[in-house]
Design a protein around this motif. Structure first.
Motif, PDB file in Angstrom:
ATOM      1  N   TYR A 119      -9.990  35.666  -0.187  1.00  9.95           N
ATOM      2  CA  TYR A 119      -8.787  34.819  -0.126  1.00  9.95           C
ATOM      3  C   TYR A 119      -8.953  33.748  -1.202  1.00  9.95           C
ATOM      4  CZ  TYR A 119     -12.178  32.038   2.457  1.00  9.95           C
ATOM      5  OH  TYR A 119     -13.311  31.360   2.808  1.00  9.95           O
ATOM      6  N   ASP A 150     -14.325  26.172   0.742  1.00 10.66           N
ATOM      7  CA  ASP A 150     -13.997  27.233   1.699  1.00 10.66           C
ATOM      8  C   ASP A 150     -13.800  28.501   0.884  1.00 10.66           C
ATOM      9  OD1 ASP A 150     -12.797  28.998   3.489  1.00 10.66           O
ATOM     10  OD2 ASP A 150     -11.533  27.473   4.412  1.00 10.66           O
ATOM     11  N   ASP A 161     -15.778  34.347   5.550  1.00 15.80           N
ATOM     12  CA  ASP A 161     -14.972  33.123   5.530  1.00 15.80           C
ATOM     13  C   ASP A 161     -15.901  31.948   5.844  1.00 15.80           C
ATOM     14  OD1 ASP A 161     -13.001  31.230   5.630  1.00 15.80           O
ATOM     15  OD2 ASP A 161     -11.977  32.043   7.387  1.00 15.80           O
ATOM     16  N   LEU A 162     -16.352  31.296   4.785  1.00 15.49           N
ATOM     17  CA  LEU A 162     -17.330  30.203   4.925  1.00 15.49           C
ATOM     18  C   LEU A 162     -16.697  28.880   4.521  1.00 15.49           C
ATOM     19  CD1 LEU A 162     -20.503  29.315   4.986  1.00 15.49           C
ATOM     20  CD2 LEU A 162     -20.326  29.466   2.506  1.00 15.49           C
ATOM     21  N   THR A 163     -17.041  27.812   5.235  1.00 13.67           N
ATOM     22  CA  THR A 163     -16.772  26.482   4.686  1.00 13.67           C
ATOM     23  C   THR A 163     -18.034  25.637   4.804  1.00 13.67           C
ATOM     24  OG1 THR A 163     -14.489  26.584   5.469  1.00 13.67           O
ATOM     25  CG2 THR A 163     -15.259  24.451   4.700  1.00 13.67           C
ATOM     26  N   GLU A 271     -14.674  27.022  13.106  1.00 16.90           N
ATOM     27  CA  GLU A 271     -14.454  26.068  12.014  1.00 16.90           C
ATOM     28  C   GLU A 271     -13.851  24.731  12.435  1.00 16.90           C
ATOM     29  OE1 GLU A 271     -11.238  27.338   9.303  1.00 16.90           O
ATOM     30  OE2 GLU A 271     -11.226  29.237  10.370  1.00 16.90           O
ATOM     31  N   GLU A 286     -17.688  25.946   8.673  1.00 19.55           N
ATOM     32  CA  GLU A 286     -17.165  27.224   9.175  1.00 19.55           C
ATOM     33  C   GLU A 286     -18.187  28.347   9.043  1.00 19.55           C
ATOM     34  OE1 GLU A 286     -13.737  28.689   6.951  1.00 19.55           O
ATOM     35  OE2 GLU A 286     -13.195  29.989   8.632  1.00 19.55           O
TER      36      GLU A 286
HETATM   37 MN    MN Z   1     -12.178  29.362   5.652  1.00 22.98          MN
END
Ligand code: MN
Ligand code: GLY
Ligand code: MN
Length: 316
Positions: A119, A150, A161-163, A271, A286
């Motif tokens: 994304y 993010d 999907d990391l933050t 998150e 996240e």
């Molecule tokens: Mn994210």
């Protein structure tokens, strides 16, 4: 090729063709504003004696519960994302541009065989971290500011999907650290809620309660305000205005309902965040969590998250 197979093949080819080319007539588009509806109309007209069923409900069910191979692919996406983050811990310093940070991630993803980003990445320094879907990524990272990042690698079509939120100069101020620790405490408790039979809706409600307590401790809400559920909800929303978890898989916000009881094999993000505009502090943390019969498994457990770890790695 057998007759059945040939017919099926014809339908699939025709449907793919139709699906991507069913925008041609303006009147048709007005009558059937949704592409899915245009597709259904064309395909039913073309094959009037066939019976049609929607595949989406079946696909949704298949997509929510991951098989072993899908979990492996998601883990790989998380591991590549980890490499990206570790690279940034060495790279970020005052003066770098957000797009340069993004370029470092692009490079690491490419090196490791990712398809790219799952994304559009959010690389948000300073006040931009308080804008939820900031993707301009065009500012300079300033000394004393935080940097919220993010991003997630897509590997074999599965997205991580990391933050992580880090101090641009490598050292959190005491206030930044105080807020960071609050969000991290909530995240650790929230992960424990990702268990069989819970739901996103219930997780959100529980996490909001936890976060309310934290914002009282942070001096953002009076205890008297916290005692009134309506007032507390309003104040909390100023600082934490999104849900804690969403389904993850082929899509970053994957299919699945907020009310659906968790089952083993589902994967969710966790998150929690706090956005304090007046203090130029936006912190989200996240991780991606697999539900199992034996409790939550953190697919991002190796990605640095503690204040000391982050400061230490940035100092190197
Ligand atoms: Mn994210
Ligand atoms: N990366 C989008 C989200 O965290 O939901
Ligand atoms: Mn997410």
């Amino acid at each position: 090729m057998g007759r059945m197979e040939a017919v099926l093949r014809e339908i699939i080819l025709a449907s793919e063709n139709v699906y991507f080319n069913c925008n041609e007539s303006p009147k048709f588009e007005t009558d059937y504003p949704l592409r899915d509806d245009r597709f259904a109309k064309i395909i039913k007209d073309k094959y009037p004696t066939h019976e049609f069923e929607r595949a989406a409900p079946l696909m949704s069910e298949l997509r929510t519960i991951k098989s072993d191979i899908e979990i492996e692919l998601l883990q790989k996406a998380c591991d590549i994302t980890e490499k990206g983050f570790r690279r940034l811990l060495k790279y970020v310093k005052p003066g770098v541009k957000e797009y340069q940070v993004q370029a470092e991630i692009d490079h690491e993803f490419g090196l490791n065989g990712a398809n790219g980003h799952g994304y559009p990445p959010i690389i948000a320094s300073g006040i931009s971290a308080c804008t939820l879907h900031y993707i301009e990524n065009d500012k300079e990272c300033k000394d004393g500011d935080l940097l919220l990042m993010d991003f997630g690698a897509e590997y074999a079509n599965y997205s991580a999907d990391l933050t992580r939120t880090i101090p641009v100069n490598g050292k959190f101020t005491s206030r930044q650290k105080e807020v960071y620790e609050a969000v991290l405490r909530v995240q650790k408790q929230a992960i424990q809620l990702l268990v069989v039979d819970n739901t996103i809706e219930k997780v959100n409600a529980s996490v909001n309660k936890l976060m309310e307590k934290e914002i009282v401790k942070l001096g953002l809400m009076q205890q008297s305000e916290a005692n009134d559920p309506q007032i507390a909800k309003g104040i909390l929303f100023n600082y934490f205005m999104h849900g804690t978890s969403h389904f993850l898989g082929l899509d970053v916000h994957d299919v699945g309902l907020k009310t659906e009881p968790f089952k083993a094999g589902m994967v969710f993000t966790c998150e929690p965040a706090l956005y304090i505009q007046d203090e130029k502090i936006g912190i989200r943390i996240e991780n991606d969590i697999l539900i199992t019969e034996n409790g939550p498994v953190d697919l991002m457990k190796n990605i640095p998250i503690e204040v000391d770890e982050i400061e230490e790695l940035m100092a190197k």
